[in-house]
Scaffold this active site. Structure first.
Site, PDB file in Angstrom:
ATOM      1  N   PRO A  10       0.789  -1.227   0.000  1.00  0.00           N
ATOM      2  CA  PRO A  10       0.000   0.000   0.000  1.00  0.00           C
ATOM      3  C   PRO A  10       0.828   1.288   0.000  1.00  0.00           C
ATOM      4  CG  PRO A  10      -0.153  -1.123   2.117  1.00  0.00           C
ATOM      5  CD  PRO A  10       0.506  -2.074   1.162  1.00  0.00           C
ATOM      6  N   ASN A  11       0.335   2.230  -0.781  1.00  0.00           N
ATOM      7  CA  ASN A  11       0.884   3.589  -0.906  1.00  0.00           C
ATOM      8  C   ASN A  11       2.200   3.668  -1.678  1.00  0.00           C
ATOM      9  OD1 ASN A  11      -1.270   4.790   0.699  1.00  0.00           O
ATOM     10  ND2 ASN A  11      -0.313   3.746   2.439  1.00  0.00           N
ATOM     11  N   ARG A  18       4.952  10.781  -2.668  1.00  0.00           N
ATOM     12  CA  ARG A  18       4.607  10.558  -1.280  1.00  0.00           C
ATOM     13  C   ARG A  18       5.789  10.874  -0.362  1.00  0.00           C
ATOM     14  NH1 ARG A  18       4.736   4.529   1.337  1.00  0.00           N
ATOM     15  NH2 ARG A  18       3.797   5.139   3.303  1.00  0.00           N
ATOM     16  N   TYR A  23      10.891   9.055   1.395  1.00  0.00           N
ATOM     17  CA  TYR A  23      10.951   8.006   0.365  1.00  0.00           C
ATOM     18  C   TYR A  23      11.608   8.438  -0.946  1.00  0.00           C
ATOM     19  CZ  TYR A  23       7.666   5.803   3.590  1.00  0.00           C
ATOM     20  OH  TYR A  23       7.077   5.270   4.710  1.00  0.00           O
ATOM     21  N   ASN A  72       8.033  -5.476  -0.504  1.00  0.00           N
ATOM     22  CA  ASN A  72       7.874  -4.338   0.398  1.00  0.00           C
ATOM     23  C   ASN A  72       6.379  -4.243   0.681  1.00  0.00           C
ATOM     24  OD1 ASN A  72       7.713  -1.967   1.802  1.00  0.00           O
ATOM     25  ND2 ASN A  72       8.964  -0.765   0.390  1.00  0.00           N
ATOM     26  N   ALA A  75       2.906  -0.674   5.122  1.00  0.00           N
ATOM     27  CA  ALA A  75       2.418  -0.712   6.506  1.00  0.00           C
ATOM     28  C   ALA A  75       1.882  -2.088   6.918  1.00  0.00           C
ATOM     29  CB  ALA A  75       1.339   0.354   6.698  1.00  0.00           C
ATOM     30  N   HIS A  78       3.726  -4.305   9.450  1.00  0.00           N
ATOM     31  CA  HIS A  78       3.607  -4.151  10.903  1.00  0.00           C
ATOM     32  C   HIS A  78       2.274  -4.681  11.444  1.00  0.00           C
ATOM     33  CE1 HIS A  78       6.921  -1.616   9.828  1.00  0.00           C
ATOM     34  NE2 HIS A  78       6.144  -0.758   9.203  1.00  0.00           N
ATOM     35  N   ASP A  85       1.781 -15.603   6.949  1.00  0.00           N
ATOM     36  CA  ASP A  85       1.373 -16.993   6.695  1.00  0.00           C
ATOM     37  C   ASP A  85       1.498 -17.337   5.215  1.00  0.00           C
ATOM     38  OD1 ASP A  85       0.882 -17.567   9.335  1.00  0.00           O
ATOM     39  OD2 ASP A  85      -1.303 -17.375   9.206  1.00  0.00           O
ATOM     40  N   GLU A  96      12.409  -9.399   2.452  1.00  0.00           N
ATOM     41  CA  GLU A  96      11.636  -8.217   2.875  1.00  0.00           C
ATOM     42  C   GLU A  96      12.496  -6.979   2.663  1.00  0.00           C
ATOM     43  OE1 GLU A  96      10.447  -8.497   7.001  1.00  0.00           O
ATOM     44  OE2 GLU A  96      10.068  -6.350   7.147  1.00  0.00           O
ATOM     45  N   HIS A  98      12.645  -2.532   2.859  1.00  0.00           N
ATOM     46  CA  HIS A  98      12.075  -1.231   3.206  1.00  0.00           C
ATOM     47  C   HIS A  98      12.997  -0.147   2.690  1.00  0.00           C
ATOM     48  CE1 HIS A  98       9.004  -3.109   5.532  1.00  0.00           C
ATOM     49  NE2 HIS A  98       9.930  -3.877   6.084  1.00  0.00           N
ATOM     50  N   ILE A  99      12.376   0.875   2.156  1.00  0.00           N
ATOM     51  CA  ILE A  99      13.123   2.008   1.609  1.00  0.00           C
ATOM     52  C   ILE A  99      13.748   2.808   2.752  1.00  0.00           C
ATOM     53  CG2 ILE A  99      12.878   4.164   0.294  1.00  0.00           C
ATOM     54  CD1 ILE A  99      10.380   2.709  -1.051  1.00  0.00           C
ATOM     55  N   SER A 100      12.923   3.107   3.745  1.00  0.00           N
ATOM     56  CA  SER A 100      13.394   3.890   4.889  1.00  0.00           C
ATOM     57  C   SER A 100      13.976   2.947   5.949  1.00  0.00           C
ATOM     58  CB  SER A 100      12.229   4.685   5.486  1.00  0.00           C
ATOM     59  OG  SER A 100      11.235   3.803   5.989  1.00  0.00           O
ATOM     60  N   ARG A 105      12.537   5.202  12.954  1.00  0.00           N
ATOM     61  CA  ARG A 105      11.235   5.872  12.887  1.00  0.00           C
ATOM     62  C   ARG A 105      10.362   5.499  14.096  1.00  0.00           C
ATOM     63  NH1 ARG A 105       8.932   5.174   7.019  1.00  0.00           N
ATOM     64  NH2 ARG A 105       7.594   6.867   7.787  1.00  0.00           N
ATOM     65  N   ARG A 109       6.807   0.952  13.869  1.00  0.00           N
ATOM     66  CA  ARG A 109       7.431   0.410  12.651  1.00  0.00           C
ATOM     67  C   ARG A 109       8.596  -0.531  12.973  1.00  0.00           C
ATOM     68  NH1 ARG A 109       5.129   3.736   8.564  1.00  0.00           N
ATOM     69  NH2 ARG A 109       4.687   5.791   9.391  1.00  0.00           N
TER      70      ARG A 109
HETATM   71  C1  DQA Z   1       8.052   1.187   4.218  1.00  0.00           C
HETATM   72  C2  DQA Z   1       8.061   1.415   5.732  1.00  0.00           C
HETATM   73  C3  DQA Z   1       6.675   1.206   6.325  1.00  0.00           C
HETATM   74  O1  DQA Z   1       6.694   1.446   7.723  1.00  0.00           O
HETATM   75  C4  DQA Z   1       5.693   2.166   5.689  1.00  0.00           C
HETATM   76  O2  DQA Z   1       4.400   1.937   6.184  1.00  0.00           O
HETATM   77  C5  DQA Z   1       5.713   2.132   4.207  1.00  0.00           C
HETATM   78  C6  DQA Z   1       7.003   2.036   3.526  1.00  0.00           C
HETATM   79  C7  DQA Z   1       9.424   1.510   3.578  1.00  0.00           C
HETATM   80  O3  DQA Z   1       9.649   1.051   2.459  1.00  0.00           O
HETATM   81  O4  DQA Z   1      10.233   2.236   4.169  1.00  0.00           O
HETATM   82  O5  DQA Z   1       4.690   2.238   3.536  1.00  0.00           O
HETATM   83  O6  DQA Z   1       7.780  -0.184   3.967  1.00  0.00           O
END
Ligand code: DQA
Length: 140
Positions: A10-11, A18, A23, A72, A75, A78, A85, A96, A98-100, A105, A109
């Site tokens: 998502p997002n 964004r 990001y 990725n 959210a 978390h 599963d 897995e 994550h960009i950040s 943070r 997270r």
């Molecule tokens: C994220 C980190 C998550 O906490 C956040 O909800 C995202 C992006 C990252 O790539 O840093 O949507 O997965």
């Protein structure tokens, strides 16, 4: 030829627009073109969904034939026992990403339901997190 599925949750369709301070300014579509050029020996597929079930369906669909999944989950990382599963239910290893750096943070997270089910995690390298994950599959 190795087959790698990239899944964004998502997002992440709004990357570039964004929260650029967190990001960055580049869209994933643009980065994806660069990534494909960096690994001409890899057959990539890309999927993005804002829906938990869409992510789960894609893991099921690609999780028996592909050589690797780079995930990725945004959210859902978390919150989602169901995605964890799904990862455990398939054969293809999942990395897995994550960009950040989520550990720098908010504390909500800091916990991932997914990490334990994954082969490994790459966190905090900007969009290069995806390249590092691909590299792990290519060079293993
Ligand atoms: C994220 C980190 C998550 O906490 C956040 O909800 C995202 C992006 C990252 O790539 O840093 O949507 O997965």
């Amino acid at each position: 030829m190795k087959r790698i599925q990239i899944i964004n949750g998502p997002n992440l369709n709004l990357l570039g627009k964004r929260e650029p301070g967190v990001y960055g300014n580049q869209s994933f579509e643009e980065y994806f073109e660069e990534l494909k050029k960096m690994y001409p020996q890899v057959e990539f597929s890309y999927f993005q969904s804002n829906h938990e079930g869409g992510i789960i369906d894609k893991i099921h669909e690609t999780g028996f034939d592909f050589d690797g999944i780079v995930l990725n989950a945004g959210a859902y990382t978390h919150t989602s026992v169901a995605i964890a599963d799904a990862i455990r239910s398939v054969k293809t290893p999942v990395v897995e990403v994550h960009i950040s750096n989520v550990f720098k943070r908010e504390s909500f997270r800091h916990h991932s339901y997914l990490s334990e089910a994954c082969k490994g995690c790459i966190v905090g390298f900007g969009l290069s997190s995806y390249r590092l994950a691909v590299d792990a599959f290519v060079n293993e």
